[in-house]
Write a protein that holds these residues in place. Structure first.
Motif, mmCIF file in Angstrom:
data_model
loop_
_atom_site.group_PDB
_atom_site.id
_atom_site.type_symbol
_atom_site.label_atom_id
_atom_site.label_comp_id
_atom_site.label_asym_id
_atom_site.label_seq_id
_atom_site.Cartn_x
_atom_site.Cartn_y
_atom_site.Cartn_z
ATOM 1 N N ALA A 156 11.742 5.448 -5.353
ATOM 2 C CA ALA A 156 10.975 4.492 -6.159
ATOM 3 C C ALA A 156 10.092 3.635 -5.269
ATOM 4 O O ALA A 156 10.441 3.338 -4.126
ATOM 5 C CB ALA A 156 11.920 3.589 -6.955
ATOM 6 N N GLU A 157 8.943 3.267 -5.828
ATOM 7 C CA GLU A 157 8.105 2.298 -5.130
ATOM 8 C C GLU A 157 8.627 0.909 -5.503
ATOM 9 O O GLU A 157 8.876 0.630 -6.669
ATOM 10 C CB GLU A 157 6.657 2.447 -5.592
ATOM 11 C CG GLU A 157 5.737 1.414 -4.978
ATOM 12 C CD GLU A 157 4.290 1.588 -5.422
ATOM 13 O OE1 GLU A 157 3.808 2.743 -5.540
ATOM 14 O OE2 GLU A 157 3.642 0.544 -5.657
ATOM 15 N N VAL A 158 8.786 0.074 -4.490
ATOM 16 C CA VAL A 158 9.302 -1.273 -4.757
ATOM 17 C C VAL A 158 8.333 -2.291 -4.166
ATOM 18 O O VAL A 158 7.965 -2.212 -2.990
ATOM 19 C CB VAL A 158 10.717 -1.458 -4.168
ATOM 20 C CG1 VAL A 158 11.259 -2.848 -4.518
ATOM 21 C CG2 VAL A 158 11.660 -0.380 -4.686
ATOM 22 N N ARG A 159 7.898 -3.201 -5.007
ATOM 23 C CA ARG A 159 6.925 -4.208 -4.589
ATOM 24 C C ARG A 159 7.653 -5.536 -4.376
ATOM 25 O O ARG A 159 8.229 -6.090 -5.302
ATOM 26 C CB ARG A 159 5.829 -4.354 -5.653
ATOM 27 C CG ARG A 159 5.084 -3.042 -5.855
ATOM 28 C CD ARG A 159 4.125 -3.095 -7.022
ATOM 29 N NE ARG A 159 3.474 -1.805 -7.196
ATOM 30 C CZ ARG A 159 2.688 -1.489 -8.225
ATOM 31 N NH1 ARG A 159 2.459 -2.390 -9.184
ATOM 32 N NH2 ARG A 159 2.132 -0.296 -8.297
ATOM 33 N N ILE A 160 7.605 -5.981 -3.146
ATOM 34 C CA ILE A 160 8.320 -7.205 -2.773
ATOM 35 C C ILE A 160 7.272 -8.310 -2.609
ATOM 36 O O ILE A 160 6.284 -8.125 -1.900
ATOM 37 C CB ILE A 160 9.050 -7.009 -1.432
ATOM 38 C CG1 ILE A 160 9.839 -5.702 -1.429
ATOM 39 C CG2 ILE A 160 9.897 -8.240 -1.094
ATOM 40 C CD1 ILE A 160 11.219 -5.766 -1.966
ATOM 41 N N SER B 28 1.654 -11.669 0.993
ATOM 42 C CA SER B 28 2.349 -11.964 -0.257
ATOM 43 C C SER B 28 2.824 -10.709 -0.982
ATOM 44 O O SER B 28 3.594 -10.793 -1.920
ATOM 45 C CB SER B 28 1.454 -12.790 -1.185
ATOM 46 O OG SER B 28 0.287 -12.063 -1.481
ATOM 47 N N LEU B 29 2.360 -9.553 -0.552
ATOM 48 C CA LEU B 29 2.809 -8.297 -1.177
ATOM 49 C C LEU B 29 3.209 -7.304 -0.098
ATOM 50 O O LEU B 29 2.461 -7.056 0.845
ATOM 51 C CB LEU B 29 1.684 -7.695 -2.035
ATOM 52 C CG LEU B 29 1.930 -6.276 -2.564
ATOM 53 C CD1 LEU B 29 3.139 -6.218 -3.483
ATOM 54 C CD2 LEU B 29 0.695 -5.744 -3.288
ATOM 55 N N ASN B 30 4.396 -6.734 -0.251
ATOM 56 C CA ASN B 30 4.892 -5.737 0.677
ATOM 57 C C ASN B 30 5.422 -4.578 -0.162
ATOM 58 O O ASN B 30 6.328 -4.760 -0.958
ATOM 59 C CB ASN B 30 6.008 -6.378 1.532
ATOM 60 C CG ASN B 30 6.557 -5.416 2.563
ATOM 61 O OD1 ASN B 30 5.928 -4.412 2.882
ATOM 62 N ND2 ASN B 30 7.744 -5.730 3.060
ATOM 63 N N ASN C 102 9.158 -4.219 -9.514
ATOM 64 C CA ASN C 102 8.762 -5.499 -8.932
ATOM 65 C C ASN C 102 10.022 -6.258 -8.584
ATOM 66 O O ASN C 102 10.944 -6.329 -9.404
ATOM 67 C CB ASN C 102 7.998 -6.336 -9.961
ATOM 68 C CG ASN C 102 6.672 -5.710 -10.310
ATOM 69 O OD1 ASN C 102 5.919 -5.303 -9.420
ATOM 70 N ND2 ASN C 102 6.385 -5.609 -11.601
ATOM 71 N N LYS C 103 10.052 -6.840 -7.396
ATOM 72 C CA LYS C 103 11.164 -7.748 -7.129
ATOM 73 C C LYS C 103 10.881 -9.046 -7.877
ATOM 74 O O LYS C 103 9.845 -9.679 -7.670
ATOM 75 C CB LYS C 103 11.315 -8.017 -5.633
ATOM 76 C CG LYS C 103 12.490 -8.940 -5.366
ATOM 77 C CD LYS C 103 12.876 -9.001 -3.900
ATOM 78 C CE LYS C 103 14.089 -9.914 -3.732
ATOM 79 N NZ LYS C 103 14.502 -10.009 -2.333
#
Ligand code: ATP
Ligand code: MG
Ligand code: MG
Length: 554
Positions: free
Chosen positions: A470-474, A500-502, A543-544
């Motif tokens: 899965a792609e996870v956006r932190i 701000s986005l990883n 999204n986290k």
């Protein structure tokens, strides 16, 4: 009657009821201008007005303050309606200031006839120069004493589109020496030749906020018109306009002010949020880093959390900055109650259980949410090859490290007790595989002696052959400064956080295969995550939302 102590807004209402205002005459409104998406500051105002509606069993109108066609759009109307509904509120009437353009025009004609309004044909520069200062009276316009006939004629021709923008305006004739600058013959109408999202090209003169707002309140018979503090000096004008049209058999609306709510590490201004969108600093109004309600929804925040936040900070008389960690606390508290616990590994390293049979798989029982009243369970697969978090293993560790290390035991959540036996490294010395052995009798919940054995730590894992990539956006704060808006010398965009986005790749248990946009989970030991709208059948995207505890270091 309410149990908690009344805030000053509620005290005003109680006072009015005591003084004879019938309770069934209470009516409130939330009046956004559809020139952008709603943000967390608006949520405070929504919760205030709709909350009063619920407390007093009174209607609340959703009024679009759409008097400037150059800035307003249907897209924003739709988004605002969606956000208010999502927050859980129902409006009585959906109304528009533009519904009242004809009535406002007719009243204006009456004002002109009474000598209380005139057409000014000076340039805006000239008008500005005549304003005076708070301690020095302004100068009357040379057009101030135009005859009623001439004013009526010019105003009608303004309406008919005979003049260009900026050539004429209509002003109220009040007092050029008033200590309140807003009373020095304020503008009531200006010419704007732009299509309106509702009235199209029917009108080319548009009322100013002050002329439209109180009159809209009056038409709708709003008893209390709550707005933010910057409108305090406008109150005198609000009342002056009402005086001109007021019928004493009707409810006379009352404007009262409360403090704007600002949130740390972000901006709450549609104009500034619009800049972030237009200049590409974020992906859109609903970017999960935005302070918009739509951004927060996409991030995984819940309506209950936002309502609870608004309730917790309450209504104030003085503007202040609320720490965003309070909002996050409210989000965490709600998500803890409602989200299923699942396993995901976001920084994977391979763990091989050397004494587990090759090719075997078994399905283990895992509880979904310990907060549930009636516990439910799901099955998760276990096999010889697992992923665990890289940071959950250290070759050598001191006695305070309760995760996996060589020669010591740890429990795999919902599964077995394992012991670290060895590692495989690549040429750079980075661990590529951890080898461990398991105690086949120690299965969680089996009731065996070995299953009850106490080991110091429990770690999460996923089975490699079953896991879903899965792609996870932190996310991190969008601004590095606590109050990016606080220093007028420095542009707020100077403080944009470049990190701000990883975006990372993680592995989640297969029960998430069919998760859909908006679904929310607790990834055990990691935080709360919500499926993003970008997710497809082929590619899960999370999204986290927020971590499990407040780890933000200032
Ligand atoms: P913005 O500067 O973001 O456009 P605004 O006040 O011009 O804000 P409106 O659409 O006119 O936006 O706001 C609708 C209602 O929400 C108004 O009553 C306004 O006072 C209130 N509101 C706006 N921002 C805040 C805030 N930060 N805190 C509390 N209430 C707010
Ligand atoms: Mg505004
Ligand atoms: Mg406004």
């Amino acid at each position: 009657t309410k149990e908690k102590s009344l805030n000053f807004i509620e005290q005003i209402i109680e006072e009015d009821l005591k003084n004879g205002l019938p309770q069934d005459k209470l009516r409130f409104r939330f009046p956004p201008e559809p020139n952008g998406y709603l943000h967390i500051g608006h949520a405070s105002s929504i919760c205030l007005n709709f909350g009063l509606g619920l407390d007093y069993n009174s209607p609340v109108n959703l009024r679009f303050d759409d008097t400037n066609p150059a800035k307003e759009e249907q897209e924003f109307v739709d988004a605002i309606k969606n956000d208010v509904e999502w927050l859980g509120y129902k409006w009585d009437k959906e109304v528009y200031a533009s519904d009242y353009f004809q009535q406002l025009y007719d009243w204006t004609v009456e004002l002109i006839k009474k000598g209380k309004a005139y057409v000014d044909s000076q340039s805006s520069e000239e008008i500005a120069q005549q304003k005076g200062t708070p301690t020095q009276a302004g100068t009357a316009s040379t057009y101030r004493d135009r005859s009623v006939e001439e004013n009526l004629d010019l105003f009608e021709r303004m309406k008919n589109g005979e003049f260009e923008e900026g050539t004429h305006i209509l002003r109220a004739k009040i007092d050029m020496a008033s200590p309140n600058m807003l009373m020095r013959d304020p503008i009531m109408y200006r010419i704007i030749k732009a299509s309106h999202h509702r009235t199209g090209d029917k009108w080319c003169i548009y009322p100013m906020y002050d002329w439209a707002h109180g009159e809209s309140d009056y038409i709708e018979q709003i008893s209390h018109s709550f707005c933010t503090l910057e409108f305090l000096p406008h109150r005198e004008l609000y009342d002056w306009f009402l005086d001109q049209i007021y019928d004493e058999n009707k409810v006379r609306p009352k404007q009262r002010e409360f403090a704007r709510r600002n949130l740390s590490h972000t901006v709450v201004s549609k104009r500034k949020l619009m800049q972030l969108v237009k200049e590409g600093h974020v992906t859109g109004w609903d970017d999960p880093r935005m302070s918009t309600i739509s951004g927060m929804r996409r991030r995984g925040y819940t309506p209950a959390a936002i309502r609870n936040f608004a309730d917790t900070i309450g209504i104030a008389k003085r503007t202040n900055l609320i720490d965003v960690s309070l909002l996050e606390f409210c989000v965490r508290e709600d998500l803890n109650k409602i989200t299923p616990r699942v396993m995901a590994v976001l920084d994977p390293v391979k763990l091989i259980i050397t004494n587990y049979p090759e090719g075997k798989e078994e399905w283990l029982e895992a509880e979904n949410n310990p907060e549930e009243e009636i516990m439910t369970y799901r099955q998760i697969p276990f096999s010889k090859e697992l992923y665990i978090e890289r940071e959950d293993f250290l070759e050598e560790a001191n006695s305070k490290f309760f995760r996996l290390t060589l020669g010591k035991e740890v429990r795999l959540k919902n599964a077995y007790i394992i012991k670290g036996e060895g590692v495989v490294k690549d040429e750079n010395g980075r661990i590529t595989e951890i080898h461990a052995t398991y105690d086949a009798d120690s299965k969680s919940g089996s009731g065996s002696e070995a299953s009850k054995r106490k080991v110091k730590g429990t770690i999460h894992w996923v089975s490699i052959p079953h896991a879903i990539k899965a792609e996870v956006r932190i996310y991190d704060r969008l601004f590095t400064h606590e109050n990016p808006d606080g220093n007028k010398e420095i542009d707020f965009k100077e403080y944009i956080n470049p990190d701000s986005l990883n975006i990372i790749t993680g592995y989640v248990e297969p029960s998430l295969a069919h998760a859909k946009a908006g679904d929310k989970f607790q990834f055990q030991r990691l935080g709360y995550f919500a499926v993003d709208k970008d997710a497809t059948d082929e590619q899960l995207v999370f999204n986290k939302t927020v971590g499990l505890r407040d780890t933000w270091a200032k």
